[in-house]
Design an enzyme around this catalytic site. Structure first.
Site, PDB file in Angstrom:
ATOM      1  N   ASP A  14       0.820  -1.210   0.000  1.00  0.00           N
ATOM      2  CA  ASP A  14       0.000   0.000   0.000  1.00  0.00           C
ATOM      3  C   ASP A  14       0.861   1.270   0.000  1.00  0.00           C
ATOM      4  OD1 ASP A  14      -2.319   1.597   0.320  1.00  0.00           O
ATOM      5  OD2 ASP A  14      -2.036   1.609   2.492  1.00  0.00           O
TER       6      ASP A  14
ATOM      7  N   GLU B  65       3.583  -8.127   7.115  1.00  0.00           N
ATOM      8  CA  GLU B  65       2.331  -8.789   6.757  1.00  0.00           C
ATOM      9  C   GLU B  65       2.475  -9.811   5.627  1.00  0.00           C
ATOM     10  OE1 GLU B  65      -0.720  -5.850   6.103  1.00  0.00           O
ATOM     11  OE2 GLU B  65      -0.728  -5.226   8.195  1.00  0.00           O
TER      12      GLU B  65
ATOM     13  N   TYR C 260      -6.441  -3.242  12.690  1.00  0.00           N
ATOM     14  CA  TYR C 260      -7.217  -2.050  12.308  1.00  0.00           C
ATOM     15  C   TYR C 260      -8.668  -2.205  12.742  1.00  0.00           C
ATOM     16  CZ  TYR C 260      -3.225  -0.207   9.842  1.00  0.00           C
ATOM     17  OH  TYR C 260      -1.993   0.319   9.558  1.00  0.00           O
TER      18      TYR C 260
ATOM     19  N   GLU D 289       1.171  -1.490  14.192  1.00  0.00           N
ATOM     20  CA  GLU D 289       0.360  -0.579  13.379  1.00  0.00           C
ATOM     21  C   GLU D 289      -1.039  -0.514  13.963  1.00  0.00           C
ATOM     22  OE1 GLU D 289       0.040  -1.209   9.111  1.00  0.00           O
ATOM     23  OE2 GLU D 289       2.161  -1.731   8.970  1.00  0.00           O
TER      24      GLU D 289
HETATM   25  C1  BDP Z   1      -1.272  -2.319   6.778  1.00  0.00           C
HETATM   26  C2  BDP Z   1       0.005  -2.259   5.953  1.00  0.00           C
HETATM   27  C3  BDP Z   1       0.352  -0.825   5.540  1.00  0.00           C
HETATM   28  C4  BDP Z   1      -0.885  -0.138   5.011  1.00  0.00           C
HETATM   29  C5  BDP Z   1      -1.940  -0.102   6.108  1.00  0.00           C
HETATM   30  C6  BDP Z   1      -3.220   0.600   5.668  1.00  0.00           C
HETATM   31  O1  BDP Z   1       1.080  -2.815   6.648  1.00  0.00           O
HETATM   32  O2  BDP Z   1       1.381  -0.846   4.590  1.00  0.00           O
HETATM   33  O3  BDP Z   1      -0.629   1.133   4.511  1.00  0.00           O
HETATM   34  O4  BDP Z   1      -2.271  -1.430   6.406  1.00  0.00           O
HETATM   35  O5  BDP Z   1      -4.074  -0.074   5.099  1.00  0.00           O
HETATM   36  O6  BDP Z   1      -1.881  -3.524   6.635  1.00  0.00           O
HETATM   37  O7  BDP Z   1      -3.335   1.789   5.860  1.00  0.00           O
END
Ligand code: BDP
Length: 651
Positions: free
Chosen positions: A207, A451, A504, A540
């Site tokens: 991404d 990932e 997330y 993250e």
């Molecule tokens: C994570 C990835 C990262 C993406 C992020 C996203 O590691 O590179 O930019 O999600 O979706 O899974 O913002």
């Protein structure tokens, strides 16, 4: 909780550094010294993208044989810079294939006439495959962006009176294949009712925008013909003494002497030694501490190496000075220890891109980002998802910002990417990363991937091999990869020292349901910890936010939603951080460019700063949190030395 014996990698250093790299030669950062000069080739280069059908016209017409302008029109292209955003020609923005760079250089006469001088051409990075010609002679090839490569070009430049003029041609191909790192695929779209003949697209599985070109400096530097090729330093602490273990490789002579001197920050000699390997003892050593952990963070010594070699033309000397931070890193079942003290990563994930320069290295951006890191109170970052420029790590060494150094192992999403060729390549890339970055005290852990599809059996074997190889290359640091798999399914987690988790909640699922975060995050941490009893970093978390969008109650994409989501994560992080959670890294420090897609609005907007480095509301929230954590854990009376912190309410 039962504490597993701390694994202190540094203590194993001198014994195990014997597992030398398979790569030939070192990759010391080119520094000036009494025996070494450098000539930067930054500035305008001639440039042409090969738009021909098969992208091979440049090879068919041998563009490297003559000045590029003679084979057709050229553009001015700044170096360092990505080429994508520079031109108004839209075809260049997402161009896939070969682009050609060329630069003419005049060398100092001594470089071409003095046969005891060695001239080296060094390319900071060329994404993703590069072929280099010097005066039309095929000189060097390299696969993989984000890492430097170089060639001794002495025999091309020391050939006669006319040799001070040099033409450097570099062809770069940004095509990603199933075996490159990161991998990618080329897809031909053959439905002629929709696409012209030969139409293809490059599919990537990560991404961020696949910026390419000469994104870091290109330079020439000299050494004597007998020279210090590589230095490897590991450090440990015994009572109040610092131990600096060094190993030096010399090339160009078998008949030489090496003197090694360790100087403190005031240039006073604190220890000395001789020969290709040894240990220097520094009684009362000042340790390299992360900033906010000590009143004098980031203390650096200098290791001065002097080589004297007997050559047929007479004696030759070479000098190289390496900054050295004395510190230890260790991991227990629930803690990450720096100098024996628990360290909590409160930091960010970054990308190297900003505005029109793409991923091109830029000093103003670098200094601005470090000022923002300190404004935030961030003590760490991960080089998501590729190794950053060496100058970035040098700043981290000097400022005391801790780094998780990640290789470009991103987008390993498909089963076919876990094959033997990819594995060999991935291991070679780790060799290049470790070779380049091993001496930075700021680097406290390697990350071999982001990932990967780690629920696959084949990925388990693959990750085991890459991690084992990395540990053999550098037994002094822990190794991890960053996962978004489920704890019960992940096949790579058994091999890591620290579990790094991306999640997330209330973003990619349960949209808008912030009230679920605490339950889901608690379950995540508890399940992983119960399974592995290893320290965990939330590597993250975040939410897409368009600066200036506001809504109360919070809705997705607004600044309020980003803040609320972060707050929910922080509740759970606060419960777990005194137990086994050893870090939190926000996704992302700043907005960054991605490929176009219906889920991205001019790129990824999960930054707490915009792409122009202005704060969103969440940046203030994070700043308050990071300084609160810092004030709880930092060394008494520590005062962060930073112009931007002097008026901070938090110091
Ligand atoms: C994570 C990835 C990262 C993406 C992020 C996203 O590691 O590179 O930019 O999600 O979706 O899974 O913002």
């Amino acid at each position: 909780m039962a504490r597993r014996t701390a694994v202190a990698w540094a203590a194993l250093g001198p014994l195990l550094w014997g597992c030398a790299l398979a790569l030939q030669g070192g990759m010391l950062y080119p520094r000036e010294s009494p025996s070494r000069e450098r000539k930067e080739l930054d500035g305008l280069w001639s440039f042409r993208a090969d738009f021909s059908h098969n992208r091979r016209r440049g090879f068919e017409e041998q563009w490297y044989r003559r000045p590029l302008r003679e084979s057709g029109p050229t553009l001015d292209m700044p170096v360092p810079s990505s080429f994508n955003d520079i031109s108004q020609d839209w075809r260049l923005w997402d161009f896939v294939g070969w682009v050609w760079y060329e630069r003419e250089v005049i060398l100092p006469e001594r470089w071409t006439q003095d046969l005891s001088t060695r001239v080296v051409l060094r390319i900071g990075s060329a994404h993703a495959y590069a072929i280099v010609w010097v005066n039309g002679v095929d000189t060097l090839e390299h696969e993989g962006g984000y890492l430097p490569f170089e060639a001794d070009i002495s025999n091309l430049v020391q050939v006669g009176p006319l040799s001070s003029q040099l033409r450097i041609t570099i062809a770069i191909n940004n095509t990603l294949t199933p075996t490159t790192l990161p991998p990618g695929t080329i897809q031909y779209l053959t439905d002629t009712s929709k696409y012209p003949k030969g139409y293809f697209v490059q599919n990537i599985y990560f991404d961020f925008f696949n910026y390419a070109g000469l994104q870091r400096s290109v330079l020439l530097y000299t050494t004597p013909t007998a020279y210090i090729d590589d230095i490897t330093v590991t450090t440990s602490v015994e009572h109040d003494s610092g131990l600096v273990n060094y190993q030096i490789s010399v090339k160009g002579s078998n008949l030489f002497e090496l003197e090694v001197r360790l100087l403190d920050a005031e240039n006073k000699l604190v220890a000395n030694g001789a020969g290709t390997q040894g240990q220097l003892k520094v009684p009362g050593a000042r340790l390299w501490w992360p900033y906010l952990m000590h009143k004098r963070p980031a203390y650096l010594y200098s290791l001065e190496v002097r080589l004297t070699a007997q050559m047929s033309l007479g004696p030759v000397s070479d000098f190289y000075t390496l900054p050295v931070g004395i510190r230890t890193v260790a991991v227990t079942e629930s803690q990450f220890l720096i100098n024996g003290k628990p360290f909590y990563f409160h930091g960010v994930n970054k990308h190297e891109d900003a505005d029109i320069r793409g991923k091109g290295f830029d000093w103003p951006l670098l200094v601005k980002d470090f000022n923002l890191l300190r404004w935030l109170g961030a003590n760490a970052f991960r080089t998501s998802h590729y190794p950053y420029a060496e100058e970035v790590l040098q700043m981290c060494d000097r400022y005391g910002i801790v780094v998780i150094d990640e290789c470009p192992g991103v987008g390993l999403a498909l089963p076919q990417f876990f094959n033997n060729v990819s594995l060999q390549n991935h291991m070679r890339v780790m060799e290049e990363v470790v070779r380049r970055d091993k001496n930075h005290p700021a680097v406290v852990m390697w990350s071999v991937a982001n990932e990967p599809a780690s629920h696959l059996e084949s990925a388990g074997y693959y990750l085991k091999m890459v991690i084992t190889h990395t540990k053999a290359l550098d037994p002094s640091r822990p190794v991890t990869f960053v996962t978004n798999s489920n704890y019960a399914a992940d096949k790579g987690a058994p091999y890591v020292d620290v579990i790094c988790l991306n999640s997330y909640y209330s973003w990619y699922h349960d949209y808008g349901h912030l009230e679920l975060i605490q339950q889901q995050l608690t379950t995540q941490f508890e399940s992983w910890y119960k399974t592995y009893q290893k320290p965990i970093i939330q590597s993250e978390y975040g939410a897409e936010t368009i600066v200036g969008f506001h809504q109360d109650p919070p809705l997705m994409f607004t600044e309020e939603y980003q803040k609320s989501l972060l707050e929910q994560y922080h509740v759970v992080l606060d419960q777990k951080r005194r137990k086994y959670v050893v870090g939190e890294l926000i996704w992302n420090f700043a907005d960054f460019m991605t490929e176009q897609s219906p889920t991205r609005v001019l790129g990824n907007k999960k930054g707490v700063f915009t792409r122009q480095r202005q704060p969103k509301s969440a940046a203030f929230l994070l700043r308050e949190r990071y300084w609160k954590i810092a004030n709880e854990t930092r060394y008494p009376y520590s005062i962060a030395k930073s112009q931007c912190l002097e008026n901070s309410p938090f110091t």
